[in-house]
Design a protein around this motif. Structure first.
Motif, PDB file in Angstrom:
ATOM      1  N   ALA A  12       0.811  -1.219   0.000  1.00 38.47           N
ATOM      2  CA  ALA A  12       0.000   0.000   0.000  1.00 38.47           C
ATOM      3  C   ALA A  12       0.844   1.270   0.000  1.00 38.47           C
ATOM      4  CB  ALA A  12      -0.934   0.003   1.216  1.00 38.47           C
ATOM      5  N   MET A  13       2.169   1.151   0.090  1.00 36.85           N
ATOM      6  CA  MET A  13       3.002   2.344   0.209  1.00 36.85           C
ATOM      7  C   MET A  13       2.884   3.302  -0.974  1.00 36.85           C
ATOM      8  SD  MET A  13       6.413   1.002   2.234  1.00 36.85           S
ATOM      9  CE  MET A  13       7.231   2.595   2.142  1.00 36.85           C
TER      10      MET A  13
ATOM     11  N   GLY B  95       1.613 -11.167   5.576  1.00 36.05           N
ATOM     12  CA  GLY B  95       1.385  -9.730   5.699  1.00 36.05           C
ATOM     13  C   GLY B  95       1.214  -9.011   4.376  1.00 36.05           C
ATOM     14  N   PRO B  96       2.208  -9.044   3.473  1.00 38.15           N
ATOM     15  CA  PRO B  96       2.059  -8.331   2.202  1.00 38.15           C
ATOM     16  C   PRO B  96       0.919  -8.872   1.336  1.00 38.15           C
ATOM     17  CG  PRO B  96       4.365  -8.841   2.614  1.00 38.15           C
ATOM     18  CD  PRO B  96       3.569  -9.596   3.634  1.00 38.15           C
TER      19      PRO B  96
ATOM     20  N   GLY C  86      -2.030  -6.506   0.327  1.00 42.77           N
ATOM     21  CA  GLY C  86      -2.291  -6.298  -1.100  1.00 42.77           C
ATOM     22  C   GLY C  86      -3.725  -6.584  -1.473  1.00 42.77           C
ATOM     23  N   GLN C  87      -4.315  -7.622  -0.846  1.00 38.33           N
ATOM     24  CA  GLN C  87      -5.707  -7.947  -1.147  1.00 38.33           C
ATOM     25  C   GLN C  87      -6.674  -6.946  -0.512  1.00 38.33           C
ATOM     26  OE1 GLN C  87      -6.273 -10.313  -3.440  1.00 38.33           O
ATOM     27  NE2 GLN C  87      -4.030 -10.465  -3.422  1.00 38.33           N
ATOM     28  N   LEU C  88      -6.330  -6.458   0.682  1.00 37.75           N
ATOM     29  CA  LEU C  88      -7.212  -5.501   1.354  1.00 37.75           C
ATOM     30  C   LEU C  88      -7.401  -4.236   0.528  1.00 37.75           C
ATOM     31  CD1 LEU C  88      -6.348  -5.518   5.184  1.00 37.75           C
ATOM     32  CD2 LEU C  88      -8.554  -5.989   4.128  1.00 37.75           C
ATOM     33  N   ILE C  89      -6.315  -3.737  -0.072  1.00 40.81           N
ATOM     34  CA  ILE C  89      -6.436  -2.475  -0.807  1.00 40.81           C
ATOM     35  C   ILE C  89      -7.166  -2.645  -2.142  1.00 40.81           C
ATOM     36  CG2 ILE C  89      -4.442  -1.415   0.297  1.00 40.81           C
ATOM     37  CD1 ILE C  89      -2.775  -2.086  -2.145  1.00 40.81           C
ATOM     38  N   LEU C  90      -7.492  -3.885  -2.484  1.00 40.05           N
ATOM     39  CA  LEU C  90      -8.362  -4.103  -3.649  1.00 40.05           C
ATOM     40  C   LEU C  90      -9.786  -3.663  -3.355  1.00 40.05           C
ATOM     41  CD1 LEU C  90      -7.452  -7.598  -5.185  1.00 40.05           C
ATOM     42  CD2 LEU C  90      -7.407  -5.382  -6.351  1.00 40.05           C
TER      43      LEU C  90
ATOM     44  N   GLN D 120      -1.055  -6.255  -5.911  1.00 39.42           N
ATOM     45  CA  GLN D 120      -1.680  -7.474  -5.420  1.00 39.42           C
ATOM     46  C   GLN D 120      -0.737  -8.677  -5.513  1.00 39.42           C
ATOM     47  OE1 GLN D 120      -3.535  -5.147  -7.307  1.00 39.42           O
ATOM     48  NE2 GLN D 120      -4.126  -4.532  -5.228  1.00 39.42           N
ATOM     49  N   HIS D 121       0.186  -8.663  -6.476  1.00 41.18           N
ATOM     50  CA  HIS D 121       1.130  -9.774  -6.640  1.00 41.18           C
ATOM     51  C   HIS D 121       2.439  -9.548  -5.901  1.00 41.18           C
ATOM     52  CE1 HIS D 121      -1.156 -10.818 -10.570  1.00 41.18           C
ATOM     53  NE2 HIS D 121      -1.622 -11.511  -9.543  1.00 41.18           N
TER      54      HIS D 121
END
Length: 394
Positions: A37-38, A152-153, A157-161, A250-251
């Motif tokens: 998310a950075m 974690g990553p 990555g999925q949350l910010i989708l 996401q990847h």
């Protein structure tokens, strides 16, 4: 802790290992979960999000120096419970932040609590186990805690989708609450007769004594310089992979997780190796392999050879050796100062995780927009770790 309300878990049981592993994982989880998310946070907050890592590591580094002597005098459980409370409050503050300044402030606050986890987990292991057994136990914890930088990553990555980056910090607050509840069952490992009963001022003077212990400092600095390299990758990798090599956010977590698989594999192997070889020999072998990989990374990056595939392979070797280096240096360093375990663990953690301050600062100054700065820094500091490990006596 009232024995009528809580039955402490056995220090030989699975629950004890899982709780300590979770405590060890707090640093990785707090940093790694929002790496994807950075770039989004930079756009949203109109600022340099590398400062959120710098702020966290400053708080993490300095607070340990306070918690260590406190734990040597008052035991391990009370600082853990207070620290987890601070972590929860700091996570909520991060979730509510609307500017870079706000989130950096709350990241420092969050770190003041989070640092008690790995620092006191190491101290509790040394309270209970001898030198070789402590190295074996630390390897076990690293295997379990490695789930955090893998998951974690990917989770972030999925949350910010589906939602904003704020949700990541709400999730950290929930995890902190669950951890606080679990700590209610954690036994105290430092018996009253083993505690240091001198004044806190005298206890804090232990840091000066530790800095004069050559063997302790050589092992500690070998770990510190290795982690400068590790945090260089952790801080730079979202921009190298996502912006330079065009990996999707996401990847990104999957690319990052490859390195942690290496950490887990070597940690499992290290449980056997510590019984067959001296800790110093294991350290020298693993840091030599890491340094060789990073020198090759710097050369190939400078000449633009191999692309992302070769970079991933060399970084994999570097991180795999963490499964040996972190446990061996910590166990050997703590064994050299058995009467100051809490303060020694705090100093190790302060330098180890504070090394990321140097990484992020140098990246901010010298970042070229390519992987070259990252590669050169990783090579330089791993070579320095190599030198320190060979100065440690057999």
């Amino acid at each position: 802790m009232s024995k009528t309300l809580h039955r402490p878990v056995s220090t030989q049981g699975l629950a004890f290992i899982l709780i300590l592993s979770a405590l060890m994982a707090f640093t990785s989880l707090s940093v790694d979960i929002y790496l994807p998310a950075m770039p989004m946070m930079s756009a949203s907050l109109h600022g340099n999000t590398e400062l959120t890592i710098t702020g966290f590591l400053i708080g993490f580094c300095l607070a340990q120096l306070v918690w260590g002597p406190i734990s040597d005098r008052y035991g391990r459980r009370l600082p853990l419970l207070i620290g987890m409370t601070l972590f929860i409050v700091g996570s909520i503050g991060c979730a509510l932040s609307q500017t870079i300044a706000e989130i950096v402030f709350w990241r420092v606050f969050q770190a003041i609590g989070a640092c008690t986890g790995p620092m006191l987990a190491r101290a509790m292991i040394r309270d209970l186990f001898s030198r070789t057994r402590a190295a074996q136990m630390l390897s076990t914890l690293i295997v379990v805690m490695a789930i955090a930088p893998i998951a974690g990553p990917i989770i972030g990555g999925q949350l910010i989708l589906f939602t904003s980056w704020h949700a990541i910090f709400w999730l950290l607050a929930i995890i902190g609450i669950a951890m606080w509840v679990a700590l209610r069952w954690l036994p105290e490992t430092l018996a009253p007769e083993q505690r240091i009963h001198a004044s806190l001022c005298q206890v804090f003077r232990n840091y000066y004594d530790l800095l004069k212990q050559r063997q302790f400092m050589r092992f500690t600095l070998a770990l510190t310089f290795y982690y400068v390299s590790a945090y260089t990758f952790i801080t730079a990798s979202p921009f190298v992979y996502i912006n330079y090599f065009h990996v999707s956010a996401q990847h990104f977590g999957y690319y990052f997780a490859v390195n942690i698989v290496g950490v887990m594999g070597m940690s499992i192997l290290n449980r056997r190796l510590v019984h067959r070889f001296a800790l110093e020999k294991l350290l020298k072998f693993s840091v030599t392999l890491s340094a060789s990989a990073m020198v090759l990374l710097a050369v190939t990056t400078y000449f633009s050879l191999g692309g992302i595939g070769l970079m991933m392979g060399l970084v994999f070797i570097f991180f795999a050796m963490n499964g040996v280096i972190a446990s061996v240096t910590t166990a050997a360093a703590l064994d050299s100062v058995p009467r100051m375990t809490g303060a020694a663990s705090a100093l190790i953690g302060s330098l180890q995780y504070g090394s990321g301050i140097l990484s992020s600062a140098l990246l901010a100054i010298f970042n070229s927009g390519t992987p070259l700065t990252m590669a050169l820094m990783m090579a330089s500091f791993t070579l320095t770790s190599f030198v320190m490990s060979f100065l440690a006596k057999d």
